[in-house]
Write a protein that holds these residues in place. Structure first.
Motif, mmCIF file in Angstrom:
data_model
loop_
_atom_site.group_PDB
_atom_site.id
_atom_site.type_symbol
_atom_site.label_atom_id
_atom_site.label_comp_id
_atom_site.label_asym_id
_atom_site.label_seq_id
_atom_site.Cartn_x
_atom_site.Cartn_y
_atom_site.Cartn_z
ATOM 1 N N ARG A 87 0.830 44.882 -75.105
ATOM 2 C CA ARG A 87 1.045 43.838 -74.104
ATOM 3 C C ARG A 87 2.534 43.564 -73.918
ATOM 4 O O ARG A 87 3.341 43.758 -74.826
ATOM 5 C CB ARG A 87 0.352 42.534 -74.514
ATOM 6 C CG ARG A 87 -1.094 42.673 -74.933
ATOM 7 C CD ARG A 87 -1.949 43.296 -73.850
ATOM 8 N NE ARG A 87 -2.096 42.432 -72.685
ATOM 9 C CZ ARG A 87 -2.760 42.777 -71.590
ATOM 10 N NH1 ARG A 87 -3.296 43.993 -71.494
ATOM 11 N NH2 ARG A 87 -2.867 41.935 -70.583
ATOM 12 N N THR A 88 2.879 43.117 -72.706
ATOM 13 C CA THR A 88 4.241 42.700 -72.404
ATOM 14 C C THR A 88 4.243 41.186 -72.275
ATOM 15 O O THR A 88 3.495 40.628 -71.461
ATOM 16 C CB THR A 88 4.737 43.323 -71.088
ATOM 17 O OG1 THR A 88 4.661 44.756 -71.188
ATOM 18 C CG2 THR A 88 6.181 42.913 -70.812
ATOM 19 N N VAL A 89 5.046 40.513 -73.096
ATOM 20 C CA VAL A 89 5.055 39.052 -73.093
ATOM 21 C C VAL A 89 6.485 38.542 -72.957
ATOM 22 O O VAL A 89 7.428 39.163 -73.449
ATOM 23 C CB VAL A 89 4.412 38.462 -74.380
ATOM 24 C CG1 VAL A 89 2.946 38.814 -74.472
ATOM 25 C CG2 VAL A 89 5.152 38.929 -75.619
ATOM 26 N N VAL A 90 6.629 37.401 -72.266
ATOM 27 C CA VAL A 90 7.914 36.729 -72.208
ATOM 28 C C VAL A 90 7.830 35.518 -73.125
ATOM 29 O O VAL A 90 6.880 34.738 -73.058
ATOM 30 C CB VAL A 90 8.274 36.319 -70.759
ATOM 31 C CG1 VAL A 90 7.229 35.424 -70.135
ATOM 32 C CG2 VAL A 90 9.648 35.666 -70.707
ATOM 33 N N VAL A 91 8.794 35.402 -74.032
ATOM 34 C CA VAL A 91 8.758 34.378 -75.063
ATOM 35 C C VAL A 91 9.982 33.473 -74.942
ATOM 36 O O VAL A 91 11.113 33.960 -74.843
ATOM 37 C CB VAL A 91 8.732 35.000 -76.476
ATOM 38 C CG1 VAL A 91 8.492 33.918 -77.537
ATOM 39 C CG2 VAL A 91 7.665 36.074 -76.577
ATOM 40 N N SER A 92 9.727 32.175 -74.936
ATOM 41 C CA SER A 92 10.806 31.182 -74.960
ATOM 42 C C SER A 92 10.618 30.309 -76.195
ATOM 43 O O SER A 92 9.527 29.779 -76.428
ATOM 44 C CB SER A 92 10.774 30.309 -73.697
ATOM 45 O OG SER A 92 11.153 31.060 -72.564
ATOM 46 N N ALA A 93 11.678 30.176 -77.004
ATOM 47 C CA ALA A 93 11.603 29.390 -78.240
ATOM 48 C C ALA A 93 12.695 28.324 -78.237
ATOM 49 O O ALA A 93 13.801 28.549 -77.724
ATOM 50 C CB ALA A 93 11.741 30.297 -79.461
ATOM 51 N N PHE A 94 12.374 27.180 -78.839
ATOM 52 C CA PHE A 94 13.291 26.032 -78.835
ATOM 53 C C PHE A 94 13.424 25.481 -80.253
ATOM 54 O O PHE A 94 12.449 25.440 -81.003
ATOM 55 C CB PHE A 94 12.763 24.908 -77.938
ATOM 56 C CG PHE A 94 12.353 25.371 -76.574
ATOM 57 C CD1 PHE A 94 11.088 25.923 -76.363
ATOM 58 C CD2 PHE A 94 13.223 25.273 -75.499
ATOM 59 C CE1 PHE A 94 10.701 26.333 -75.095
ATOM 60 C CE2 PHE A 94 12.835 25.680 -74.241
ATOM 61 C CZ PHE A 94 11.574 26.222 -74.039
ATOM 62 N N PRO A 95 14.621 25.034 -80.647
ATOM 63 C CA PRO A 95 14.781 24.367 -81.947
ATOM 64 C C PRO A 95 14.276 22.918 -81.851
ATOM 65 O O PRO A 95 14.377 22.284 -80.806
ATOM 66 C CB PRO A 95 16.289 24.419 -82.183
ATOM 67 C CG PRO A 95 16.884 24.448 -80.809
ATOM 68 C CD PRO A 95 15.925 25.196 -79.943
ATOM 69 N N ILE A 96 13.727 22.418 -82.955
ATOM 70 C CA ILE A 96 13.274 21.023 -83.024
ATOM 71 C C ILE A 96 14.193 20.295 -84.001
ATOM 72 O O ILE A 96 14.285 20.670 -85.182
ATOM 73 C CB ILE A 96 11.811 20.932 -83.501
ATOM 74 C CG1 ILE A 96 10.893 21.753 -82.572
ATOM 75 C CG2 ILE A 96 11.348 19.481 -83.552
ATOM 76 C CD1 ILE A 96 9.468 21.852 -83.065
#
Length: 457
Positions: A87-96
């Motif tokens: 699969r091709t996925v776009v991932v966005s991650a954020f610090p908490i």
């Protein structure tokens, strides 16, 4: 109580979201993950809980880990991943962060864009095809692939549409009266498509007995009926492979098989008679009919859902009476075709060409073709003159609006001189071949071919 509600809400969001949600602590240990993790990354959510993202990255589960990047940069990160499940996925991650600025963990969202990427590639392919079709058509013209079709008049619109859709994997519906050349146009579409090296299979749905058509189209398994071939047999859908299957007279397909055909188009799979296995379909399908399918739908003789499924792109071929300006050229093209086929060198006298040009051809190109072929085969002369026997053979003279004989003779002469000049490209050679003076040849070349003063050769 408020804290419990917040936890419940978080669990529901994680459980039902379309995106994959990934939450870790400040060390990268997984604290929460949505169930879609299994489909995207090939590992169950319960197996990934409490594992460390750095270890998962090293194991190849996350390639690369966006969460790991966030833990290092302490800033938002976004990238596209190719997962081990394909699969091709776009991932966005954020610090908490806590209120005092301390890093508490990370939160990431992954969205599956596999279908979008495939659609983008498809659109790119279509765009490329449309840009290249003009060059490809020009090359095919040099090889005489277009056969009887001319790039002027009403057929030009047909050819323009054919060029645009030849490489698109959509079902085509060719319509037109009997004899207009639907099968020849289907051949052309195949020849100018990327499937040209693959099989082209033509099936006349009205010519196969109803008791046999199902097994002929879909194939059958061994023992499925009395007389079934040992080992079974492929049907036309399978035999076409990655090529083109042309279903002529599609209106003659029995209603019970129309349902099965609709299923084939929708699922792109075929099941043999007496079998259960679904076989993937790879061929391109072109349908044709000379009947009014809309009327047949109203009469409940053709399924409405199948009609709309095959009528994605409809190409209507005009009858010969609506493109009379092409008849003269068709005559010369057919003459060349039969000369090559039978190793002859015969030509029709201009008066004979003019006579044929003025006739009605209710059978369209097929009738004209058959008439010319018979005339060439039965004639003993290299120059075929109009005679009473051939006139009686035709039986049908022009009806309706009369067209001046002089106008036709001029059109015939122009076509004849143009073609002969291409074979004998000088006034001296042309004059000798036609038995006319050089000055006459020069005058006709100037009038019909160059349209300007031509110097003596």
């Amino acid at each position: 109580m408020l804290h419990e509600h917040a936890e419940l809400l978080l669990r529901l969001i994680i459980q039902h979201t379309f995106d994959e949600i990934f939450i870790t602590d400040h060390l990268g240990n997984v604290r929460a993950v949505s169930p879609s993790c299994s489909d995207l990354y090939g590992i169950e959510a319960k197996e990934i809980l409490e594992q460390n993202v750095f270890a998962l990255e090293e194991a190849g589960v996350l390639r690369p880990s966006v969460t790991a990047l966030v833990l290092k940069s302490r800033d938002r990160e976004t990238l596209v991943q190719q997962t081990r499940t394909g699969r091709t996925v776009v991932v966005s991650a954020f610090p908490i962060f806590a209120e005092d600025g301390q890093l508490l963990g990370t939160l990431s969202f992954s969205r599956d864009i596999t279908e979008l990427e495939q659609l983008k590639k498809r659109n790119d392919q279509v765009a490329k095809t449309i840009l290249l079709f003009q060059k490809e058509i020009a090359e095919l013209k040099s090889k005489n692939v277009q056969g009887l079709y001319l790039s002027n008049g009403k057929m030009k619109k047909v050819l323009d549409l054919v060029s645009k859709v030849a490489d698109l994997d959509v079902t085509l519906l060719l319509t037109g009266e009997s004899g207009v050349g639907k099968n020849r146009l289907a051949h052309m579409i195949h020849e100018i498509s990327e499937r040209r090296e693959e099989p082209f299979i033509e099936v006349n749905c009205g010519a196969i007995p109803e008791s046999l058509i199902e097994s002929e189209l879909f194939g059958y398994e061994e023992g499925s009926f009395t007389g079934a071939k040992k080992g079974g047999r492929m049907g036309y859908f399978e035999s076409a492979g990655h090529g083109t299957l042309f279903l002529d007279e599609i209106a003659e397909l029995p209603l019970n098989l129309q349902v099965k055909f609709l299923s084939v188009l929708q699922n792109q799979t075929v099941t043999r008679v007496g079998g259960n296995a679904r076989i993937r379909l790879h061929c391109r399908i072109i349908c044709a009919t000379n009947q009014n399918l809309e009327q047949l739908v109203k009469e409940r003789r053709f399924r409405e859902d199948l009609y709309y499924r095959i009528n994605v792109i409809k190409i209507a071929i005009p009858p010969l009476r609506e493109r009379r300006e092409e008849i003269v050229s068709l005559i010369y093209q057919l003459t060349e075709e039969f000369n090559a086929k039978y190793k002859m060198n015969k030509q029709f006298a201009p008066s004979f060409v003019a006579w044929m040009s003025q006739q009605e051809w209710p059978g369209n190109v097929r009738e004209l073709r058959n008439f010319i072929e018979k005339a060439m085969i039965t004639s003993n002369d290299l120059l075929i003159e109009l005679n009473q026997e051939l006139i009686e053979e035709k039986h049908v003279m022009q009806e309706g609006e009369a067209i001046g004989f002089d106008r036709y003779m001029e059109a015939v002469e122009k076509e004849f001189i143009t073609r002969m000049y291409h074979k004998y490209p000088s006034s001296v050679m042309l004059a000798k071949q036609l038995g006319i003076s050089q000055s006459t040849a020069n005058r006709k070349i100037n009038k019909y071919v160059k349209n300007r003063l031509v110097k003596n050769d």
